[in-house]
Each structure stands twice: as structure tokens, then as C-alpha cells.
Design an enzyme around this catalytic site. Structure first.
Site, short mmCIF file in Angstrom:
data_model
loop_
_atom_site.label_atom_id
_atom_site.label_comp_id
_atom_site.label_asym_id
_atom_site.label_seq_id
_atom_site.Cartn_x
_atom_site.Cartn_y
_atom_site.Cartn_z
N GLY A 193 6.66 -10.17 10.92
CA GLY A 193 5.22 -10.56 11.06
C GLY A 193 4.35 -10.75 9.85
O GLY A 193 4.86 -9.97 8.67
N GLU A 196 0.32 -5.52 12.05
CA GLU A 196 -0.31 -6.72 11.53
C GLU A 196 -1.95 -6.75 11.97
O GLU A 196 -2.51 -7.17 11.05
CB GLU A 196 0.31 -7.84 11.73
CG GLU A 196 2.06 -8.03 11.62
CD GLU A 196 2.21 -7.98 10.19
OE1 GLU A 196 1.27 -8.00 9.22
OE2 GLU A 196 3.27 -7.67 9.63
N HIS A 254 -0.99 -0.65 3.59
CA HIS A 254 0.18 0.24 4.18
C HIS A 254 -0.38 1.72 3.42
O HIS A 254 -0.82 2.02 2.33
CB HIS A 254 1.35 -0.34 3.35
CG HIS A 254 2.00 -1.51 3.76
ND1 HIS A 254 2.07 -2.88 2.90
CD2 HIS A 254 1.94 -2.26 4.98
CE1 HIS A 254 2.35 -3.89 3.68
NE2 HIS A 254 2.41 -3.50 4.99
N ASP A 303 -4.14 3.71 -0.32
CA ASP A 303 -4.57 2.79 0.69
C ASP A 303 -5.98 2.92 1.18
O ASP A 303 -6.54 2.50 2.11
CB ASP A 303 -3.51 3.08 2.09
CG ASP A 303 -4.07 4.65 2.58
OD1 ASP A 303 -4.60 5.37 1.91
OD2 ASP A 303 -3.54 4.72 3.86
N THR A 313 -4.40 9.90 4.96
CA THR A 313 -2.76 9.38 5.03
C THR A 313 -2.38 9.76 3.73
O THR A 313 -2.66 9.34 2.79
CB THR A 313 -2.83 7.84 5.21
OG1 THR A 313 -3.31 7.49 4.05
CG2 THR A 313 -3.38 7.53 6.39
N ASP A 356 10.10 0.50 15.68
CA ASP A 356 8.88 0.61 16.43
C ASP A 356 8.92 2.04 17.22
O ASP A 356 7.57 2.62 17.46
CB ASP A 356 9.07 -0.24 17.63
CG ASP A 356 8.57 -1.61 17.25
OD1 ASP A 356 8.25 -1.82 16.15
OD2 ASP A 356 8.49 -2.51 18.05
#
Length: 306
Positions: free
Chosen positions: A158, A198, A207, A220, A225, A261
Site C-alpha cells: 500500500g 497507510e 514511520h 518521527d 515512540t 499484521d
């Protein structure tokens, strides 16, 4: 990111818009703008562009993707319980939901699904799928709908357009075999997380490793994070330490990494704040004036002008 870099190099208006969006994002962060408390629901139109019937994903598969999005963005996904203990306090309910569009641009009732048979065997990241003149399907107005194209996308799972780009290409493209969690969805990308990732970009998330290769110098722009050396793949074992980020290591279970996933299941509070910033400016057409006014409460006029 290749699409983003190409647009930066060839579209000065996009580069200017991106700078303005980031300035607003940092201004809100520095002013500690209050977090939005209301749920924002974004209408989605799914353009299914196919040559072979095998690529013509079903209504049920589309519905499964919408369900996944609503679970993931509301931290209601069943696997959120797998977030390691040190990161659990960072898990965010972004208060963003998605629903199939119920009226088309002309005001007529719609299922929120557009199906287009094409002579094109496959599409790449050149935006051809977004134009009927190139074998795809034209975008609906980007200030009213999230355009989501599903096609035989090669070789990508994607790609998305960051806020600030041209309306006629605004939206997200997902490969038919990485869309939703039923039908043609194929392991290990069969839980609908490609669209979650996405749409994170569509709402201005980067990211988690800061897109600097493996140099440990990227950012990011999200404090909660941990900086990672580069993308993670598969399903890593916790902790996976890079860039001196021990003892907890990379937040590889974040939707903005590249894991399978079944290995990703969280957004963070900091990422939610960035999405709020996008909804306060570049994506503000999806927010009511009342909610938008609340999102700017406490941010001084002088900061808003920076």
C-alpha cells in the site's frame, strides 16, 4: 516515502504546504493544546479497480476492513492486550472512526463503493489508479471523503499521500491481497493492518524509525515512540533493542512499523496528538466547527501564527 520525496522534488506547492503543516503541528505540541474529546467520523469511499474477478474484493471484505479500522483507531482491537507492559500506558484511543460514505458528491445515496473494471493488469505507486483516464477511478472530493483505492498493486502492499498534497491524488491505495481480514486477504498481511498503517500516514504519521535507513538519527516527531534503527519485519520478540533504546527496545508492535499484521496492534498518545494536529488544519474539513474550536482552545494567537 518515495512518493513523498518525489512530490517534494517536483511540486513546490506541496513542499510549502508540508512545512506549514509541520509548523502548526509543532505549535500545537509546544502550546500543549487540549486533546480532542469528541469522536470524529471520516466518510470513506472505496474504489475497487480490477481486471480479474479475483481482484474484485467483495462488499463483505470491504466491511471487514472498515471494522478493523474502527477497532485499531479506537484501541478496541482484541490483540491490544498483547502490548508489552512497559508500553501499555502509551496506548491511545485516537477517537477517530470510519464509515462508508452514504451520499455521493452529487448528494445521491451510495454504498460508499465504486467498482471499475480496467484493462490494466496491475498498478504501481505512480497514482495511475486514481484517474479514470489512466485505467483507474477518479477521486471523490478529498475534503469530504477519504478515498481508498483497492487494486492489484505491485510490488507494494500500500501507499498513502501525506496531508498537503493535491486533492486529485489524495488518499490511500491498498493491494487487494492485503485488504481487510477475509476474502482475498493473504497471510501474513491478512488482518487489515496495511490500511491502518497507510491511513496513519494520511493523518500525518511517520514511520517509527524516522526514515533514515538504519542511522539512528531519524525522527518521527513523536516523543513516546522510541527511536529505532530501522523497520522491523515479521514478528519480533520483545524486547528488540536498537539505537541504545533499552531496556524496552523498539516499539515494533506499533502500526507505523513494518511488522506482519499479527505483530502490530497499537498507536500511541503522541501519535494521536499528531493526528489531532492534522485534523485541526490540513484535514479540518472532517471536523465540525464546534469540535475544531475546542481543539484550538488554550493555544494562544501568537503561537497559532508561528
Amino acid at each position: 516515502m518515495p512518493v513523498h520525496h518525489q512530490m517534494i522534488a517536483t511540486r513546490p506547492d506541496y513542499a510549502i504546504a508540508r512545512a506549514a503543516i509541520e509548523n502548526t503541528t509543532f505549535a500545537r505540541k509546544n502550546a500543549r493544546a487540549p486533546r480532542r474529546r469528541e469522536v470524529v467520523t471520516i466518510p470513506v469511499v472505496v474504489h475497487v479497480v480490477y481486471q480479474q474477478e479475483a481482484h474484485n474484493v467483495s462488499d463483505g471484505q470491504i466491511a471487514s476492513q472498515i471494522t478493523v479500522l474502527n477497532q485499531d483507531f479506537r484501541a478496541a482491537n482484541p490483540d491490544v492486550s498483547q502490548v508489552p507492559a512497559p508500553f501499555q500506558s502509551a496506548v491511545a484511543d485516537t477517537l477517530i472512526e470510519f464509515a462508508p460514505a452514504t451520499t455521493d458528491p452529487a448528494g445521491q445515496p451510495t454504498s460508499g463503493i465504486v467498482r471499475r473494471r480496467t484493462a490494466q493488469a496491475q498498478f504501481g505507486d505512480d497514482d495511475a489508479v486514481k484517474f479514470s483516464s489512466r485505467g483507474g477511478s477518479d477521486a471523490w472530493p478529498a475534503d469530504r471523503y477519504l478515498n481508498l483505492w483497492v487494486c492489484n498493486l505491485v510490488p507494494w502492499l500500500g501507499y498513502a499521500q501525506f496531508p498537503g498534497g493535491p486533492a486529485e491524488t489524495d488518499g490511500v491505495v491498498v493491494a487487494y491481497h492485503a485488504f481487510g481480514n477475509t476474502g482475498t486477504a493473504t497471510a501474513p498481511f491478512n488482518l487489515g493492518r496495511t490500511a491502518t498503517h497507510e491511513i496513519g500516514h494520511w493523518l500525518n504519521l511517520r514511520h517509527i524509525w524516522g526514515d533514515d535507513g538504519d542511522a539512528c538519527s531519524g525522527d518521527d516527531f513523536v516523543a513516546d515512540t522510541p527511536n529505532a534503527a530501522g523497520p522491523n519485519f515479521g514478528v519480533p520478540t520483545f524486547p528488540s533493542i536498537t539505537c541504545g533504546n533499552g531496556p524496552n527496545g523498539d516499539m515494533f508492535m506499533n502500526y507505523m512499523d513494518y511488522t506482519d499484521d499479527r505483530g502490530m496492534f497499537m498507536f500511541t498518545n503522541g501519535q494521536s496528538e499528531r493526528m489531532d494536529a492534522a485534523l485541526s488544519q490540513a484535514r479540518d474539513s472532517f471536523v465540525t466547527k464546534k469540535v475544531l474550536d475546542g481543539m484550538w482552545a488554550g493555544v494562544t494567537e501568537s503561537v497559532m501564527r508561528t
